[in-house]
Design a protein around this motif. Structure first.
Motif, PDB file in Angstrom:
ATOM      1  N   LEU A 132       4.116  -3.135  -9.393  1.00  0.00           N
ATOM      2  CA  LEU A 132       5.403  -3.084  -8.707  1.00  0.00           C
ATOM      3  C   LEU A 132       6.184  -1.808  -9.037  1.00  0.00           C
ATOM      4  CD1 LEU A 132       6.576  -6.794  -9.050  1.00  0.00           C
ATOM      5  CD2 LEU A 132       5.924  -5.616  -6.934  1.00  0.00           C
ATOM      6  N   SER A 133       5.947  -1.267 -10.221  1.00  0.00           N
ATOM      7  CA  SER A 133       6.693  -0.078 -10.636  1.00  0.00           C
ATOM      8  C   SER A 133       6.310   1.171  -9.849  1.00  0.00           C
ATOM      9  CB  SER A 133       6.487   0.184 -12.133  1.00  0.00           C
ATOM     10  OG  SER A 133       5.173   0.688 -12.388  1.00  0.00           O
TER      11      SER A 133
ATOM     12  N   PRO B  22       9.903  -8.533  -3.069  1.00  0.00           N
ATOM     13  CA  PRO B  22      10.512  -8.175  -4.355  1.00  0.00           C
ATOM     14  C   PRO B  22      11.556  -7.072  -4.275  1.00  0.00           C
ATOM     15  CG  PRO B  22       8.309  -7.256  -4.180  1.00  0.00           C
ATOM     16  CD  PRO B  22       8.492  -8.137  -2.993  1.00  0.00           C
ATOM     17  N   PHE B  23      11.521  -6.263  -3.195  1.00  0.00           N
ATOM     18  CA  PHE B  23      12.490  -5.186  -3.033  1.00  0.00           C
ATOM     19  C   PHE B  23      13.101  -5.293  -1.643  1.00  0.00           C
ATOM     20  CE2 PHE B  23       8.985  -3.322  -5.672  1.00  0.00           C
ATOM     21  CZ  PHE B  23       9.654  -3.402  -6.890  1.00  0.00           C
ATOM     22  N   GLU B  24      14.391  -5.489  -1.585  1.00  0.00           N
ATOM     23  CA  GLU B  24      15.055  -5.763  -0.311  1.00  0.00           C
ATOM     24  C   GLU B  24      14.812  -4.673   0.720  1.00  0.00           C
ATOM     25  OE1 GLU B  24      19.577  -6.692   1.362  1.00  0.00           O
ATOM     26  OE2 GLU B  24      19.138  -6.767  -0.797  1.00  0.00           O
ATOM     27  N   GLU B  25      14.739  -3.417   0.254  1.00  0.00           N
ATOM     28  CA  GLU B  25      14.621  -2.314   1.203  1.00  0.00           C
ATOM     29  C   GLU B  25      13.179  -2.071   1.660  1.00  0.00           C
ATOM     30  OE1 GLU B  25      14.084  -0.431  -2.882  1.00  0.00           O
ATOM     31  OE2 GLU B  25      15.122  -2.126  -1.964  1.00  0.00           O
TER      32      GLU B  25
ATOM     33  N   ILE C 178       0.995  -7.053  -1.257  1.00  0.00           N
ATOM     34  CA  ILE C 178       0.415  -6.664   0.027  1.00  0.00           C
ATOM     35  C   ILE C 178       1.284  -5.557   0.602  1.00  0.00           C
ATOM     36  CG2 ILE C 178      -0.253  -7.411   2.332  1.00  0.00           C
ATOM     37  CD1 ILE C 178      -0.391 -10.276   1.224  1.00  0.00           C
ATOM     38  N   GLY C 179       0.670  -4.418   0.903  1.00  0.00           N
ATOM     39  CA  GLY C 179       1.442  -3.291   1.407  1.00  0.00           C
ATOM     40  C   GLY C 179       0.589  -2.328   2.199  1.00  0.00           C
ATOM     41  N   ASP C 180       1.218  -1.304   2.724  1.00  0.00           N
ATOM     42  CA  ASP C 180       0.500  -0.270   3.457  1.00  0.00           C
ATOM     43  C   ASP C 180      -0.343   0.563   2.489  1.00  0.00           C
ATOM     44  OD1 ASP C 180       1.778  -0.896   5.949  1.00  0.00           O
ATOM     45  OD2 ASP C 180       3.564   0.167   5.236  1.00  0.00           O
ATOM     46  N   ASN C 181      -1.512   0.975   2.947  1.00  0.00           N
ATOM     47  CA  ASN C 181      -2.303   1.948   2.193  1.00  0.00           C
ATOM     48  C   ASN C 181      -1.654   3.317   2.362  1.00  0.00           C
ATOM     49  OD1 ASN C 181      -4.471   4.150   2.130  1.00  0.00           O
ATOM     50  ND2 ASN C 181      -5.600   2.433   1.252  1.00  0.00           N
TER      51      ASN C 181
END
Length: 395
Positions: free
Chosen positions: A190-191, A119-122, A134-137
């Motif tokens: 997401l925010s 959702p975010f290119e960077e 799904i992301g880093d804790n």
């Protein structure tokens, strides 16, 4: 069978593991109990007389069976420690960030039919089916945990869990944590995505409106199968399992759970449940404030929590039923004097209390999973994946 309790004094170690020179050199001089005692005027006569004195000082005539355990899991971790206490043997994990594993996870999820986007290119996060991030804790040590945060308004927790299981199968980090709350949504989640350290992208969980009432969470450890653990096996056999304190978060079961933190509340909740419960029941109780005091490097607070627990035990132990058993232990150390604020890799004490328990030594166990095997034998169910029961030694 009757009632059996596992009471975990979180972080209450009794001396550094011999392997600290190889595994955790900063802990070679750790000894949570002795160092607290040397720094403050600690008074825990009940625990000392039960067998702590014999374990640590080789003095006294214990009134309970006593011994200590090595940690079979690597490091010194509350979650992994509790998995071991339930009969698992967690494996040696690796540190990974999403930037290292994103493509692998994306491919694995797409092979299962999920729609995966960025959702975010960077950023390095993944968005699955428009509802799961799904992301880093961002709260644990760098690279230890991958988070799977779901919008429970769009997907059920069970559906989010299936996504989390795919992640678990394709990553060798210590943990994958699956969580969410119906009061939050994907827009909110997401925010609050952010980069904490260079290349470390994830959801700022405290700001995602997921905690509090309605919070759902499941921890999946590396090399851990909760379906082969004591708590799950007991419930399959219609034996009620009550989780009070930190056990509500880190031990997977379906019965009563209350993640209460305040020590007096933990112990009062446990005592009330014990008095009102069925004749046959299992209680898994964690006193977390010992661990929190260790993290804060506060020996005085640690002393207060231990003394509160000791006073409780003095009044509660006489209430144990004729066939009941109480096992008191820890999950690792957390020496507040060692010079750092992390867990310490220490042996843990084991005290087994009951009217028919013989005050004998069970020696030094090679894994805390022996406690799970003992509880399984006590309640008459299949033993968990790992561990050897010491029940025959103490009854």
């Amino acid at each position: 069978m009757s009632k059996i309790t596992l009471l975990v004094l979180d972080g209450f170690g009794v001396g550094a593991m011999e392997d600290c020179k190889e595994q955790k050199v900063e802990d070679i001089n750790a000894h949570t109990y002795k160092h607290i005692r040397e720094n403050v005027d600690l008074n825990i006569p009940t625990l000392y007389d039960l067998g702590l004195g014999k374990i640590v000082d080789q003095v006294g005539t214990p009134t309970a069976a006593y011994g200590k355990s090595n940690l079979a899991h690597p490091g010194a971790d509350t979650f992994m420690g509790h998995q071991e206490l339930m009969g698992s043997r967690p494996q040696v994990s690796k540190k990974r960030l999403m930037k290292d594993i994103r493509n692998t996870l994306k491919n694995a999820l797409e092979e299962k039919g999920y729609i995966v986007t960025n959702p975010f290119e960077e950023s390095t996060i993944l968005l699955v089916n428009g509802a799961v991030v799904i992301g880093d804790n961002l709260e644990s040590q760098l690279g230890n945990i991958i988070n799977v945060v779901g919008d429970l308004k769009q997907l059920s927790f069970e559906e989010v869990t299936e996504i989390g299981k795919v992640v678990r199968e394709n990553v060798d980090t210590s943990r994958v944590i699956i969580f969410g709350n119906e009061k939050s949504d994907i827009e909110t989640i997401l925010s609050v995505v952010k980069e904490k350290n260079p290349g470390q992208w994830g959801v700022d969980a405290p700001k995602a409106n997921v905690y509090g009432e309605g919070y759902r969470v499941l921890h999946l450890g590396y090399g851990v199968d909760f379906e082969k653990q004591f708590a799950h096996i007991a419930e399959l056999n219609q034996i009620p399992v009550y989780r009070v304190g930190k056990t509500a978060d880190v031990i997977q079961a379906n019965g009563y759970s209350d993640p209460v933190v305040n020590t007096k509340d933990v112990l009062e909740t446990y005592a009330k449940l014990y008095r009102e419960s069925e004749e046959n029941a299992v209680f898994l109780v964690n006193v977390q404030e010992t661990d929190l005091a260790g993290h804060k490097e506060d020996s005085e607070w640690y002393k207060e929590v231990l003394e509160t627990s000791d006073t409780f035990l003095a009044s509660f132990i006489p209430e144990l039923g004729d066939e009941d058993v109480l096992i008191i232990t820890a999950d690792h150390g957390n020496d507040p004097t060692i010079g750092h604020s992390n867990h310490t890799r220490e042996q843990t004490p084991i005290l087994i209390v009951g009217k028919h328990v013989k005050p004998v030594s069970i020696g030094t166990r090679e894994t805390m999973a022996d406690i799970a095997a003992t509880m399984a034998e006590f309640v008459g169910v299949e033993r968990p994946e790992y561990g050897e029961s010491f029940l025959h030694e103490v009854l």
